[in-house]
Design a protein around this motif. Sequence first.
Motif, PDB file in Angstrom:
ATOM      1  N   VAL A 451       0.942  -1.184  -0.289  1.00  0.00           N
ATOM      2  CA  VAL A 451       0.151   0.013   0.216  1.00  0.00           C
ATOM      3  C   VAL A 451       0.568   1.464   0.284  1.00  0.00           C
ATOM      4  O   VAL A 451       0.415   2.343  -0.840  1.00  0.00           O
ATOM      5  CB  VAL A 451      -0.576   0.510   1.252  1.00  0.00           C
ATOM      6  N   SER A 452       1.932   1.457   0.718  1.00  0.00           N
ATOM      7  CA  SER A 452       2.974   2.103   0.965  1.00  0.00           C
ATOM      8  C   SER A 452       3.230   2.569  -0.635  1.00  0.00           C
ATOM      9  O   SER A 452       3.605   3.988  -0.841  1.00  0.00           O
ATOM     10  CB  SER A 452       3.569   2.001   1.284  1.00  0.00           C
ATOM     11  N   HIS A 453       3.919   1.542  -1.354  1.00  0.00           N
ATOM     12  CA  HIS A 453       3.624   1.959  -3.069  1.00  0.00           C
ATOM     13  C   HIS A 453       2.649   2.548  -3.693  1.00  0.00           C
ATOM     14  O   HIS A 453       3.643   3.447  -4.563  1.00  0.00           O
ATOM     15  CB  HIS A 453       4.822   0.364  -3.348  1.00  0.00           C
ATOM     16  N   TYR A 454       1.879   1.926  -3.245  1.00  0.00           N
ATOM     17  CA  TYR A 454       0.768   2.614  -4.518  1.00  0.00           C
ATOM     18  C   TYR A 454       0.387   4.063  -3.788  1.00  0.00           C
ATOM     19  O   TYR A 454       0.148   4.360  -4.277  1.00  0.00           O
ATOM     20  CB  TYR A 454      -0.498   1.218  -3.621  1.00  0.00           C
ATOM     21  N   VAL A 455       1.099   4.217  -2.604  1.00  0.00           N
ATOM     22  CA  VAL A 455      -0.036   5.204  -2.995  1.00  0.00           C
ATOM     23  C   VAL A 455       1.600   6.435  -3.005  1.00  0.00           C
ATOM     24  O   VAL A 455       1.422   7.518  -3.533  1.00  0.00           O
ATOM     25  CB  VAL A 455      -0.310   6.012  -1.161  1.00  0.00           C
ATOM     26  N   SER A 456       2.663   6.153  -2.796  1.00  0.00           N
ATOM     27  CA  SER A 456       3.735   6.782  -3.771  1.00  0.00           C
ATOM     28  C   SER A 456       3.593   7.015  -5.246  1.00  0.00           C
ATOM     29  O   SER A 456       4.032   7.978  -5.556  1.00  0.00           O
ATOM     30  CB  SER A 456       5.189   5.910  -3.409  1.00  0.00           C
ATOM     31  N   LEU A 457       2.849   5.669  -5.416  1.00  0.00           N
ATOM     32  CA  LEU A 457       2.740   5.666  -6.775  1.00  0.00           C
ATOM     33  C   LEU A 457       2.050   6.679  -6.802  1.00  0.00           C
ATOM     34  O   LEU A 457       1.868   7.835  -8.419  1.00  0.00           O
ATOM     35  CB  LEU A 457       2.286   4.861  -7.751  1.00  0.00           C
ATOM     36  N   MET A 458       1.085   7.005  -6.697  1.00  0.00           N
ATOM     37  CA  MET A 458      -0.459   7.686  -6.836  1.00  0.00           C
ATOM     38  C   MET A 458      -0.507   9.797  -6.375  1.00  0.00           C
ATOM     39  O   MET A 458      -0.974   9.683  -6.864  1.00  0.00           O
ATOM     40  CB  MET A 458      -1.625   7.340  -6.336  1.00  0.00           C
TER      41      MET A 458
END
Length: 603
Positions: A451-458
């Motif tokens: 989820v942390s990587h996903y938020v960084s991408l977003m």
Amino acid sequence: MIGRLRELAPKSIRHKLILAAVACILVPAALTLIIYNSLTQEAVKRQAVSNAEDSLQLVSGSVMNSLKGMVTIANYVQTNPGLRAYFKLVASGNASGNEYERFMDSNRVLEQLDTLTVVGQNCYVTILLTNNAYYMNYSVSDYNPLDLKKKPWFQKLMELKGLESYWIGVESTDFSYDKFDHPYQLTVARTLRLDSTEIYGYAIVTIMEDQLHSIFGNLSAGQKVTLLDSAGMIVSGGDPESIGKPFPYTAAVDHLKDSSVVSIAGERYLVAQQQIPFNGWRLVLMQPYSQSIVDISSIFNRVFTIQLISFFVFLLLLITLVRAFTKPLVRLGKVTTAVQRGNLLVRSGVRGNDEIGRLGLLFDQMLDRVKEMIAEVSDTQARKRIAELKMLQAQINPHFLFNVLNSIRMKVMKRGDPDSAKMIGSLSMLLRMTISREEDEIFLHEEIDLVSHYVSLMNLRQKEEAALQLDIDPEAFLLNVPRFFLQPLVENALIHGLSQKPGTISIRAVVEEKFIVLTVEDNGRGMDSSELSSLTRKISLEAESLPGKAELKGSFSGMGLHNVVERMRILFGGEFAIEVSSIAGEGTVIKMFIPHREVIRDV
């Protein structure tokens, strides 16, 4: 000898079925005909008596219902508190109110009397008070209630006590409107008394005699029913001219206790009687015995003849049908023998909608399938090798893809673009979790990293960043959870909650006694009560069709909130629970209650 019997015994199922059928029909039929002949005469008499009693029972029920209806009306008038109080006041001359109020009270009483009459039944109800006041459900022009005092039986009402009824019996009809069509009437009377037992009025209920006479018209031919009072006088039934006169066969039927056959004037009659308990009257059914048994004897004789003929007809038909039914079995037996000898080209050709037809079809299909399988065995391995080769040619090594992405990330960093390098690194991590991981469940700390990587991408995609706050109890990190179960919730918070604007998304995990409470909260636009109610109804369903849902559009994982709930219920069972709360303009909170279970696994 035993060997000889074995040789004579039938060897085919067809012969066995024929012999069994003949034995099962012949033996019972012979015994039935012998017993039938000996019991016919007594059975005819019992049946005739039973038919007469049944007919009388039906008539008795209808007659008693009519007479009980009269008693019920009298009981209602005598026991209804409102009517009693009103009649007492009127009888004592103490009726209150002005003339209009008294008129309305009287009108309400008359309406109640009208409601007591059964629809389709001529029933006259009269309330006659001692002060000559009267109330009735008919017109005074039809009959004057004060004329009841002139009746010879009226003085006998003084002798009644409590709820006793006086049955007047049959009389000529008093009501001018019904005299022509209904010449006779039946009446029951009651006294209305004060607590001191003083009489203040009378309740008289009258019906027409032909209402009972019409009941007697539905009997079998030759059956005649007569209603007698306690003195043996004809109340209803028989010749209209005999009503009110003594019953001519009283001496012959009085001594009978049960239904029986008696001789009257040289002719045998079937006689059945039944008492009417509440007024001492009785019903007497008489029928010439010859007429009562003519139909039954004829039926018995015809049945005997039909049984004898049908036995032989059905026996021949049964043998023919057994041969026809077993013909496909014989054919299947021959084909099975041929297959056993190695002939796989033979087919039974047996078809039909029954079990044998389906068996023949399946047997032929089995032979076809065996032939096909023999042909397929030779080239199965070759086709498998071709398929494996094509699969190897089509595969892309995931490690090669990850290495290429890492090489691109390093070159981008060397050129001074850390944001792009960070985006490539996060994308590489997401792809690694999506492609290289085969298990359905992962640890919670792995899901948090994802989820942390996903938020960084977003955040790199949109102009304004969203902050991700984590507050996880260390004991919850090793919780087994489905892959990508938090990503749809965070995605909803980013897209729908924050609407790609700056804000905060908080993920908290608290370990309690029975549950791990996992909370996803955002401070976005929130939902109003109608939106929240609609969402709560949808996630309460255990299964939801995912395609076409608005919340799935643009979803990285292809899974929405409903799918997350369903996957958690499959994994944790009915103990799993979810709560959604939201306030418009303040944000949304999704709280999941995950039950404790074994979390240790091989890593």
